[in-house]
Design a protein around this motif. Structure first.
Motif, PDB file in Angstrom:
ATOM      1  N   CYS A 123       0.817  -1.221   0.000  1.00 17.63           N
ATOM      2  CA  CYS A 123       0.000   0.000   0.000  1.00 17.63           C
ATOM      3  C   CYS A 123       0.846   1.265   0.000  1.00 17.63           C
ATOM      4  O   CYS A 123       0.391   2.318  -0.461  1.00 17.63           O
ATOM      5  CB  CYS A 123      -0.940   0.002   1.213  1.00 17.63           C
ATOM      6  SG  CYS A 123      -2.090  -1.382   1.248  1.00 17.63           S
ATOM      7  N   GLU A 124       2.067   1.183   0.503  1.00 21.00           N
ATOM      8  CA  GLU A 124       2.930   2.364   0.557  1.00 21.00           C
ATOM      9  C   GLU A 124       3.548   2.673  -0.799  1.00 21.00           C
ATOM     10  O   GLU A 124       3.665   3.844  -1.184  1.00 21.00           O
ATOM     11  CB  GLU A 124       4.026   2.160   1.604  1.00 21.00           C
ATOM     12  CG  GLU A 124       3.501   2.114   3.027  1.00 21.00           C
ATOM     13  CD  GLU A 124       4.583   1.876   4.046  1.00 21.00           C
ATOM     14  OE1 GLU A 124       4.411   2.320   5.203  1.00 21.00           O
ATOM     15  OE2 GLU A 124       5.608   1.239   3.714  1.00 21.00           O
ATOM     16  N   ASP A 203     -11.930   3.203 -15.495  1.00 22.70           N
ATOM     17  CA  ASP A 203     -11.144   3.601 -14.337  1.00 22.70           C
ATOM     18  C   ASP A 203     -11.574   4.978 -13.859  1.00 22.70           C
ATOM     19  O   ASP A 203     -11.975   5.838 -14.666  1.00 22.70           O
ATOM     20  CB  ASP A 203      -9.651   3.619 -14.683  1.00 22.70           C
ATOM     21  CG  ASP A 203      -9.043   2.230 -14.700  1.00 22.70           C
ATOM     22  OD1 ASP A 203      -9.334   1.451 -13.778  1.00 22.70           O
ATOM     23  OD2 ASP A 203      -8.268   1.919 -15.619  1.00 22.70           O
ATOM     24  N   HIS A 204     -11.481   5.206 -12.564  1.00 22.28           N
ATOM     25  CA  HIS A 204     -11.817   6.498 -11.980  1.00 22.28           C
ATOM     26  C   HIS A 204     -10.735   6.901 -10.986  1.00 22.28           C
ATOM     27  O   HIS A 204     -10.251   6.064 -10.216  1.00 22.28           O
ATOM     28  CB  HIS A 204     -13.171   6.437 -11.264  1.00 22.28           C
ATOM     29  CG  HIS A 204     -14.319   6.076 -12.161  1.00 22.28           C
ATOM     30  ND1 HIS A 204     -14.918   6.990 -12.997  1.00 22.28           N
ATOM     31  CD2 HIS A 204     -14.960   4.893 -12.361  1.00 22.28           C
ATOM     32  CE1 HIS A 204     -15.889   6.390 -13.669  1.00 22.28           C
ATOM     33  NE2 HIS A 204     -15.935   5.123 -13.304  1.00 22.28           N
ATOM     34  N   ARG A 218      -3.741   4.643  -4.114  1.00 18.27           N
ATOM     35  CA  ARG A 218      -4.835   5.277  -4.858  1.00 18.27           C
ATOM     36  C   ARG A 218      -4.522   5.341  -6.344  1.00 18.27           C
ATOM     37  O   ARG A 218      -5.404   5.143  -7.190  1.00 18.27           O
ATOM     38  CB  ARG A 218      -5.112   6.688  -4.313  1.00 18.27           C
ATOM     39  CG  ARG A 218      -5.696   6.726  -2.923  1.00 18.27           C
ATOM     40  CD  ARG A 218      -6.395   8.061  -2.653  1.00 18.27           C
ATOM     41  NE  ARG A 218      -5.528   9.212  -2.847  1.00 18.27           N
ATOM     42  CZ  ARG A 218      -4.749   9.734  -1.911  1.00 18.27           C
ATOM     43  NH1 ARG A 218      -4.721   9.186  -0.694  1.00 18.27           N
ATOM     44  NH2 ARG A 218      -3.996  10.789  -2.164  1.00 18.27           N
ATOM     45  N   VAL A 219      -3.270   5.619  -6.681  1.00 19.77           N
ATOM     46  CA  VAL A 219      -2.870   5.652  -8.097  1.00 19.77           C
ATOM     47  C   VAL A 219      -3.081   4.280  -8.732  1.00 19.77           C
ATOM     48  O   VAL A 219      -3.628   4.163  -9.839  1.00 19.77           O
ATOM     49  CB  VAL A 219      -1.404   6.101  -8.250  1.00 19.77           C
ATOM     50  CG1 VAL A 219      -0.944   5.936  -9.696  1.00 19.77           C
ATOM     51  CG2 VAL A 219      -1.233   7.547  -7.810  1.00 19.77           C
ATOM     52  N   ARG A 224      -6.802   0.341 -12.333  1.00 16.96           N
ATOM     53  CA  ARG A 224      -7.049  -1.092 -12.168  1.00 16.96           C
ATOM     54  C   ARG A 224      -7.600  -1.751 -13.438  1.00 16.96           C
ATOM     55  O   ARG A 224      -7.116  -2.811 -13.856  1.00 16.96           O
ATOM     56  CB  ARG A 224      -8.030  -1.278 -10.999  1.00 16.96           C
ATOM     57  CG  ARG A 224      -8.484  -2.697 -10.775  1.00 16.96           C
ATOM     58  CD  ARG A 224      -7.375  -3.539 -10.163  1.00 16.96           C
ATOM     59  NE  ARG A 224      -7.735  -4.944 -10.197  1.00 16.96           N
ATOM     60  CZ  ARG A 224      -7.409  -5.767 -11.179  1.00 16.96           C
ATOM     61  NH1 ARG A 224      -6.701  -5.324 -12.200  1.00 16.96           N
ATOM     62  NH2 ARG A 224      -7.759  -7.033 -11.144  1.00 16.96           N
ATOM     63  N   VAL A 225      -8.595  -1.169 -14.056  1.00 19.58           N
ATOM     64  CA  VAL A 225      -9.213  -1.770 -15.244  1.00 19.58           C
ATOM     65  C   VAL A 225      -8.211  -1.833 -16.394  1.00 19.58           C
ATOM     66  O   VAL A 225      -8.059  -2.865 -17.064  1.00 19.58           O
ATOM     67  CB  VAL A 225     -10.467  -0.979 -15.660  1.00 19.58           C
ATOM     68  CG1 VAL A 225     -11.005  -1.489 -16.994  1.00 19.58           C
ATOM     69  CG2 VAL A 225     -11.539  -1.077 -14.585  1.00 19.58           C
ATOM     70  N   GLU A 226      -7.503  -0.741 -16.614  1.00 15.68           N
ATOM     71  CA  GLU A 226      -6.507  -0.694 -17.684  1.00 15.68           C
ATOM     72  C   GLU A 226      -5.428  -1.756 -17.482  1.00 15.68           C
ATOM     73  O   GLU A 226      -5.052  -2.464 -18.426  1.00 15.68           O
ATOM     74  CB  GLU A 226      -5.860   0.695 -17.717  1.00 15.68           C
ATOM     75  CG  GLU A 226      -4.765   0.850 -18.758  1.00 15.68           C
ATOM     76  CD  GLU A 226      -4.039   2.192 -18.654  1.00 15.68           C
ATOM     77  OE1 GLU A 226      -3.257   2.498 -19.580  1.00 15.68           O
ATOM     78  OE2 GLU A 226      -4.259   2.918 -17.658  1.00 15.68           O
TER      79      GLU A 226
END
Length: 298
Positions: A123-124, A203-204, A218-219, A224-226
């Motif tokens: 996560c970091e 993606d959002h 978050r990035v 994620r979808v791509e």
């Protein structure tokens, strides 16, 4: 494609679609087919552990029989334990009590040179880590599986070696490139989606209040979808080049990530088992070597 002892096994996740993988792996175990290198993510890691410990049908019992008995998917678990899948049941009572995991066999195989890597997202950093447990620490082994399977938003972050981890599928849902980079030029890949399937969602950008302490996570979530569709493209490319062999469902997959319909789960498991048997019969029977235990090995 030629198979040898260096051929790797790659296991995709997919939540409850992982019953397909458990069926494939049960067929492999029926014929004594064991790969010396495995890299697995999310549900693939959980199902793959029972393969690494050489326990036929254990994953099937956990995914289907025990789901029917304990109903371990639901919002009540999210409220009471911080995860939509009951973590106390899955990662403590199951392996130690209800569906005992053979830790002795698992770690014995580690000492014999078998390697089982589980994929998780740091996560970091927002990058994946590929971790294994070979020292005999049963609690850490369970926590690695838990971290690899901890879906964002509906599961707590899991601390591994002091690092915050979530589901490996956030970044690397089908870790075939990891297997290649680890020195395994040819691989068998078990996918849980139909050939040609692509995520048609969008993606959002994740708002700052989501995982506010982890901007790089978050990035990763924002792409994620791509990332997943690119990995599916890579699998198809490698398959066309003859560098990997893919086992995937042939019937239309109707099982969802958090599926609770036992009949649907049974059907997908059975399809996995049949395709696993077909794989062995078409590609490997007669061409496997044997070790001292008389088990065909790769």
């Amino acid at each position: 494609m030629q198979f040898d002892k260096n051929t790797g096994l790659v296991l995709e996740g997919g939540g409850m679609r992982g019953v397909f993988t458990s069926g494939v792996l049960d067929a492999f175990m029926k014929h004594g087919l064991y790969f010396r290198y495995i890299v697995a993510v999310s549900a693939g890691a959980c199902n793959g552990l029972s393969y690494a410990s050489r326990q036929p049908r254990r994953a099937r019992i956990s995914n289907i029989d025990m789901l029917a008995k304990y109903n371990y998917i639901g919002l009540r678990h999210l409220v009471t334990q911080g995860c939509i899948f009951d973590p106390e049941l899955l990662y403590h009572r199951f392996p130690y009590e209800l569906v005992p995991f053979d830790y002795d066999e698992y770690f014995r195989n580690c000492r014999r040179g078998y390697r089982f890597e589980m994929v998780m997202t740091n996560c970091e950093t927002g990058f994946t880590e590929y971790l294994t447990e070979t020292s005999g620490n049963t609690h850490r082994l369970n926590e690695l599986a838990r971290a690899s399977s901890s879906l964002p938003y509906v599961c707590k972050i899991v601390m591994i070696d002091g690092k915050p981890m979530l589901d490996g599928g956030i970044v690397d849902s089908i870790p075939v490139m990891r297997a290649i980079e680890a020195g395994h030029e040819t691989n068998v890949v078990v996918c849980t989606r139909n050939k040609g399937w692509r995520d048609t969602g969008r993606d959002h950008k994740q708002p700052k209040f989501v995982y506010r302490n982890y901007p790089r996570l978050r990035v990763a979530l924002s792409h994620r979808v791509e990332a997943y569709n690119q990995q599916l493209d890579k699998v198809d490319e490698l398959e066309e080049q003859g560098k990997i062999l893919v086992i995937r469902p042939e019937r239309l997959v109707v099982v969802g990530r958090m599926e609770k319909d036992i009949n649907r789960l049974e059907a997908l498991y059975e399809e996995g088992f049949l395709l696993g048997e077909r794989f062995v019969q078409e590609h490997l029977l007669g061409g496997l070597s044997s070790d001292a235990s008389a088990q065909p090995q790769l």
